[in-house]
Design a protein around this motif. Structure first.
Motif, PDB file in Angstrom:
ATOM      1  N   ASN A  57     -24.849  68.504 -64.300  1.00  0.00           N
ATOM      2  CA  ASN A  57     -25.877  69.181 -65.092  1.00  0.00           C
ATOM      3  C   ASN A  57     -25.897  70.680 -64.799  1.00  0.00           C
ATOM      4  O   ASN A  57     -25.996  71.504 -65.715  1.00  0.00           O
ATOM      5  CB  ASN A  57     -27.259  68.576 -64.836  1.00  0.00           C
ATOM      6  CG  ASN A  57     -27.413  67.202 -65.443  1.00  0.00           C
ATOM      7  OD1 ASN A  57     -26.681  66.808 -66.355  1.00  0.00           O
ATOM      8  ND2 ASN A  57     -28.356  66.433 -64.926  1.00  0.00           N
ATOM      9  N   LYS A  58     -25.822  71.047 -63.525  1.00  0.00           N
ATOM     10  CA  LYS A  58     -25.847  72.462 -63.141  1.00  0.00           C
ATOM     11  C   LYS A  58     -24.601  73.184 -63.669  1.00  0.00           C
ATOM     12  O   LYS A  58     -24.704  74.305 -64.180  1.00  0.00           O
ATOM     13  CB  LYS A  58     -25.937  72.590 -61.621  1.00  0.00           C
ATOM     14  CG  LYS A  58     -26.156  73.996 -61.139  1.00  0.00           C
ATOM     15  CD  LYS A  58     -27.516  74.508 -61.544  1.00  0.00           C
ATOM     16  CE  LYS A  58     -27.816  75.829 -60.892  1.00  0.00           C
ATOM     17  NZ  LYS A  58     -29.074  76.394 -61.326  1.00  0.00           N
ATOM     18  N   GLY A  73     -22.350  76.868 -67.753  1.00  0.00           N
ATOM     19  CA  GLY A  73     -21.198  77.071 -68.633  1.00  0.00           C
ATOM     20  C   GLY A  73     -19.876  77.170 -67.901  1.00  0.00           C
ATOM     21  O   GLY A  73     -18.958  77.855 -68.347  1.00  0.00           O
ATOM     22  N   ILE A  74     -19.762  76.477 -66.785  1.00  0.00           N
ATOM     23  CA  ILE A  74     -18.538  76.527 -65.983  1.00  0.00           C
ATOM     24  C   ILE A  74     -17.536  75.502 -66.500  1.00  0.00           C
ATOM     25  O   ILE A  74     -17.878  74.351 -66.740  1.00  0.00           O
ATOM     26  CB  ILE A  74     -18.861  76.258 -64.499  1.00  0.00           C
ATOM     27  CG1 ILE A  74     -19.747  77.371 -63.970  1.00  0.00           C
ATOM     28  CG2 ILE A  74     -17.577  76.126 -63.680  1.00  0.00           C
ATOM     29  CD1 ILE A  74     -20.298  77.112 -62.585  1.00  0.00           C
ATOM     30  N   ASP A  75     -16.299  75.938 -66.689  1.00  0.00           N
ATOM     31  CA  ASP A  75     -15.219  75.059 -67.124  1.00  0.00           C
ATOM     32  C   ASP A  75     -14.461  74.583 -65.873  1.00  0.00           C
ATOM     33  O   ASP A  75     -13.696  75.349 -65.277  1.00  0.00           O
ATOM     34  CB  ASP A  75     -14.275  75.806 -68.060  1.00  0.00           C
ATOM     35  CG  ASP A  75     -13.144  74.948 -68.588  1.00  0.00           C
ATOM     36  OD1 ASP A  75     -12.979  73.799 -68.135  1.00  0.00           O
ATOM     37  OD2 ASP A  75     -12.423  75.440 -69.473  1.00  0.00           O
ATOM     38  N   LEU A  76     -14.707  73.334 -65.471  1.00  0.00           N
ATOM     39  CA  LEU A  76     -14.075  72.813 -64.253  1.00  0.00           C
ATOM     40  C   LEU A  76     -12.561  72.789 -64.360  1.00  0.00           C
ATOM     41  O   LEU A  76     -11.858  73.051 -63.382  1.00  0.00           O
ATOM     42  CB  LEU A  76     -14.613  71.418 -63.940  1.00  0.00           C
ATOM     43  CG  LEU A  76     -16.083  71.332 -63.549  1.00  0.00           C
ATOM     44  CD1 LEU A  76     -16.472  69.894 -63.257  1.00  0.00           C
ATOM     45  CD2 LEU A  76     -16.393  72.221 -62.369  1.00  0.00           C
ATOM     46  N   GLN A  77     -12.056  72.474 -65.536  1.00  0.00           N
ATOM     47  CA  GLN A  77     -10.605  72.420 -65.720  1.00  0.00           C
ATOM     48  C   GLN A  77      -9.985  73.799 -65.487  1.00  0.00           C
ATOM     49  O   GLN A  77      -8.945  73.920 -64.846  1.00  0.00           O
ATOM     50  CB  GLN A  77     -10.266  71.913 -67.114  1.00  0.00           C
ATOM     51  CG  GLN A  77      -8.798  71.640 -67.302  1.00  0.00           C
ATOM     52  CD  GLN A  77      -8.511  70.970 -68.640  1.00  0.00           C
ATOM     53  OE1 GLN A  77      -9.403  70.792 -69.472  1.00  0.00           O
ATOM     54  NE2 GLN A  77      -7.275  70.591 -68.838  1.00  0.00           N
ATOM     55  N   GLU A  78     -10.645  74.832 -65.957  1.00  0.00           N
ATOM     56  CA  GLU A  78     -10.171  76.199 -65.766  1.00  0.00           C
ATOM     57  C   GLU A  78     -10.122  76.559 -64.278  1.00  0.00           C
ATOM     58  O   GLU A  78      -9.277  77.327 -63.831  1.00  0.00           O
ATOM     59  CB  GLU A  78     -11.107  77.156 -66.503  1.00  0.00           C
ATOM     60  CG  GLU A  78     -10.724  78.600 -66.417  1.00  0.00           C
ATOM     61  CD  GLU A  78     -11.722  79.461 -67.176  1.00  0.00           C
ATOM     62  OE1 GLU A  78     -12.502  80.180 -66.509  1.00  0.00           O
ATOM     63  OE2 GLU A  78     -11.721  79.398 -68.409  1.00  0.00           O
ATOM     64  N   GLY A 121     -19.755  76.711 -57.559  1.00  0.00           N
ATOM     65  CA  GLY A 121     -20.842  76.888 -58.509  1.00  0.00           C
ATOM     66  C   GLY A 121     -21.678  78.117 -58.269  1.00  0.00           C
ATOM     67  O   GLY A 121     -21.974  78.872 -59.195  1.00  0.00           O
ATOM     68  N   GLU A 122     -22.070  78.357 -57.034  1.00  0.00           N
ATOM     69  CA  GLU A 122     -22.904  79.516 -56.748  1.00  0.00           C
ATOM     70  C   GLU A 122     -22.141  80.801 -56.989  1.00  0.00           C
ATOM     71  O   GLU A 122     -22.705  81.793 -57.404  1.00  0.00           O
ATOM     72  CB  GLU A 122     -23.442  79.457 -55.317  1.00  0.00           C
ATOM     73  CG  GLU A 122     -24.542  78.437 -55.170  1.00  0.00           C
ATOM     74  CD  GLU A 122     -25.148  78.428 -53.786  1.00  0.00           C
ATOM     75  OE1 GLU A 122     -24.664  79.132 -52.892  1.00  0.00           O
ATOM     76  OE2 GLU A 122     -26.125  77.689 -53.605  1.00  0.00           O
ATOM     77  N   GLU A 177     -23.461  83.791 -59.395  1.00  0.00           N
ATOM     78  CA  GLU A 177     -23.535  85.196 -59.005  1.00  0.00           C
ATOM     79  C   GLU A 177     -22.779  86.066 -59.995  1.00  0.00           C
ATOM     80  O   GLU A 177     -23.222  87.147 -60.355  1.00  0.00           O
ATOM     81  CB  GLU A 177     -22.983  85.383 -57.591  1.00  0.00           C
ATOM     82  CG  GLU A 177     -23.898  84.828 -56.522  1.00  0.00           C
ATOM     83  CD  GLU A 177     -23.251  84.814 -55.143  1.00  0.00           C
ATOM     84  OE1 GLU A 177     -22.148  85.371 -54.981  1.00  0.00           O
ATOM     85  OE2 GLU A 177     -23.848  84.230 -54.237  1.00  0.00           O
ATOM     86  N   GLU A 178     -21.597  85.594 -60.448  1.00  0.00           N
ATOM     87  CA  GLU A 178     -20.824  86.337 -61.436  1.00  0.00           C
ATOM     88  C   GLU A 178     -21.637  86.511 -62.716  1.00  0.00           C
ATOM     89  O   GLU A 178     -21.654  87.591 -63.303  1.00  0.00           O
ATOM     90  CB  GLU A 178     -19.525  85.597 -61.781  1.00  0.00           C
ATOM     91  CG  GLU A 178     -18.501  85.586 -60.679  1.00  0.00           C
ATOM     92  CD  GLU A 178     -17.326  84.675 -61.023  1.00  0.00           C
ATOM     93  OE1 GLU A 178     -17.138  84.340 -62.210  1.00  0.00           O
ATOM     94  OE2 GLU A 178     -16.598  84.285 -60.098  1.00  0.00           O
TER      95      GLU A 178
END
Length: 88
Positions: free
Chosen positions: A8-9, A14-19, A74-75, A79-80
């Protein structure tokens, strides 16, 4: 942090794990990836090197593994994103 909370986080940010070469719930042999999967009653956190060799970083409970992955990725993304928000 549970897997659900983590996912969920990640979606919220909007983080792309595959990327980022992060794999959840299964093993992979993709070079330079990190992942975790559930096996024999514990979560296993692993890395894959450039030669597709995987090595176990740690075994433990769900909260510990997903907190580790989030704290180490994630963090940083959060921050980015905050840096991109102009100051008012």
């Amino acid at each position: 942090m549970t897997r659900n909370e983590y996912e969920n986080k990640i979606n919220e940010l909007g983080i792309d794990l595959q990327e980022r070469n992060i794999v959840i719930g299964r093993k992979t042999n993709v070079p330079f990836s990190t992942g975790c999967y559930f096996e024999d009653g514990s979560w296993i956190l692993y890395d894959v090197d450039e030669r597709q060799n995987s090595s176990i970083i740690e075994k433990g409970n769900e909260d510990r593994m997903f907190k580790f992955i989030y704290d180490n990725d994630g963090e940083n993304r959060e921050e980015e994103l905050l840096e991109l928000i102009p100051l008012i």
